[in-house]
Design an enzyme around this catalytic site. Structure first.
Site, PDB file in Angstrom:
ATOM      1  N   CYS A  49       0.835  -1.203   0.000  1.00 23.48           N
ATOM      2  CA  CYS A  49       0.000   0.000   0.000  1.00 23.48           C
ATOM      3  C   CYS A  49       0.869   1.251   0.000  1.00 23.48           C
ATOM      4  O   CYS A  49       0.639   2.180  -0.778  1.00 23.48           O
ATOM      5  CB  CYS A  49      -0.910  -0.021   1.223  1.00 23.48           C
ATOM      6  SG  CYS A  49      -2.109   1.342   1.275  1.00 23.48           S
ATOM      7  N   CYS A  50       1.879   1.276   0.874  1.00 22.96           N
ATOM      8  CA  CYS A  50       2.783   2.432   0.925  1.00 22.96           C
ATOM      9  C   CYS A  50       3.508   2.623  -0.403  1.00 22.96           C
ATOM     10  O   CYS A  50       3.736   3.752  -0.840  1.00 22.96           O
ATOM     11  CB  CYS A  50       3.808   2.244   2.043  1.00 22.96           C
ATOM     12  SG  CYS A  50       3.160   2.464   3.708  1.00 22.96           S
TER      13      CYS A  50
ATOM     14  N   CYS B 238      -1.029   7.907   7.427  1.00 18.77           N
ATOM     15  CA  CYS B 238      -2.371   7.643   6.906  1.00 18.77           C
ATOM     16  C   CYS B 238      -3.301   7.235   8.043  1.00 18.77           C
ATOM     17  O   CYS B 238      -2.879   6.579   9.009  1.00 18.77           O
ATOM     18  CB  CYS B 238      -2.307   6.538   5.860  1.00 18.77           C
ATOM     19  SG  CYS B 238      -1.369   6.980   4.385  1.00 18.77           S
TER      20      CYS B 238
ATOM     21  N   CYS C 250      -3.562   3.485   9.390  1.00 14.19           N
ATOM     22  CA  CYS C 250      -2.347   2.880   9.957  1.00 14.19           C
ATOM     23  C   CYS C 250      -1.684   3.745  11.022  1.00 14.19           C
ATOM     24  O   CYS C 250      -0.497   3.564  11.324  1.00 14.19           O
ATOM     25  CB  CYS C 250      -1.348   2.587   8.832  1.00 14.19           C
ATOM     26  SG  CYS C 250      -1.979   1.448   7.576  1.00 14.19           S
TER      27      CYS C 250
ATOM     28  N   CYS D 164       7.675   3.827   5.746  1.00 12.62           N
ATOM     29  CA  CYS D 164       6.743   3.691   4.635  1.00 12.62           C
ATOM     30  C   CYS D 164       7.414   3.189   3.363  1.00 12.62           C
ATOM     31  O   CYS D 164       6.742   2.782   2.418  1.00 12.62           O
ATOM     32  CB  CYS D 164       6.056   5.027   4.352  1.00 12.62           C
ATOM     33  SG  CYS D 164       7.202   6.313   3.802  1.00 12.62           S
TER      34      CYS D 164
END
Length: 250
Positions: free
Chosen positions: A132-133, A213, A216, A239
């Site tokens: 995702c990062c 985010c 998280c 990240c």
């Protein structure tokens, strides 16, 4: 492609703008020099027009941004909007940028084609936070940094064990990465906030010591590492923009 074009390609310089030797020399050159004086010399001298500041607009971002604005308000400021940010962060970004007078705030977002292919549901953070990062932060920042030879990071050595040996200057993908606050303590930041009456991130008062985010990021408990609220429950501390364990030990 014609012979002339091929010959022209042969002379294009694709070598990195900076090497580790350059970073080592800068670390030696600015040893003992104040952060403000270092930034003034670099931003008005050899790095003018070649550098950008990258900011998360988190709890401590105002200090470094205030210093940069005090030297040159035209320095580009890059913000990656992962589209998973707290609304409070977006509001703080706008408030702080306007207050400090920055003229070139650049917002980069994830490539929608990549999101459609790799995170169609928007839930990748829940089962693959590294992935995702990568698509929401690392890839947009890589695009944002294309025009620059150097960039400024807000990392501090006290933020966690993976940052304890953080140098002021390092090399990242052929670019010079500058960590002006590498040796600052939390007390130094707090004093700077008070001295210059800088606004705090609105979530800091609620116990968020490090803000990324929203899915998280969690509240940090008393006595915990300042970054313990990031990716809680995962074996993850960065990240992907900053890789743990790669900082040189001096």
């Amino acid at each position: 492609m014609g012979e002339a074009a091929l010959r022209q390609m042969d002379v294009i310089d694709v070598s990195p703008a900076f090497t580790q030797a350059d970073a080592d020399a800068l670390n030696a050159r600015f040893a003992g020099v104040s952060t403000q004086d270092m930034l003034r010399e670099l931003l008005t001298g050899e790095l003018r027009g070649r550098i950008a500041a990258v900011s998360s607009f988190g709890t401590e971002s105002a200090v470094l941004l205030h210093m940069i604005a005090g030297v040159d308000q035209d320095v580009p400021v890059i913000f990656t909007n992962t589209q998973k940010m707290f609304g409070e962060t977006l509001a703080y970004r706008d408030e702080l940028s306007e207050r400090l007078g920055f003229t070139d705030l650049r917002v980069y977002r994830p490539d929608p084609r990549i999101l459609a292919a790799k995170d169609k549901t928007g839930l990748r953070w829940s089962y693959d936070p590294d992935g995702c990062c990568d698509i929401r932060k690392v890839e947009p920042l890589r695009r944002a940094l294309v025009p620059f030879d150097a960039w400024i990071s807000g990392r501090k050595g006290f933020q966690g064990k993976t940052r304890s040996a953080l140098p002021r200057f390092e090399i990242d993908e052929g670019r010079l990465k500058i960590n002006p606050l590498a040796d600052w303590a939390k007390a130094d930041l707090d004093a700077y906030f008070a001295e210059h009456d800088l606004p705090h991130h609105p979530l800091e008062a609620q116990g968020y010591a490090s803000i990324g985010c929203s899915p998280c990021t969690s509240v940090v408990k008393p006595g915990e590492d300042p970054r313990s609220g990031r990716w809680r429950g995962w074996d993850k501390t960065e990240c992907g923009i900053h890789k743990p364990g790669e900082e040189p030990v001096f």
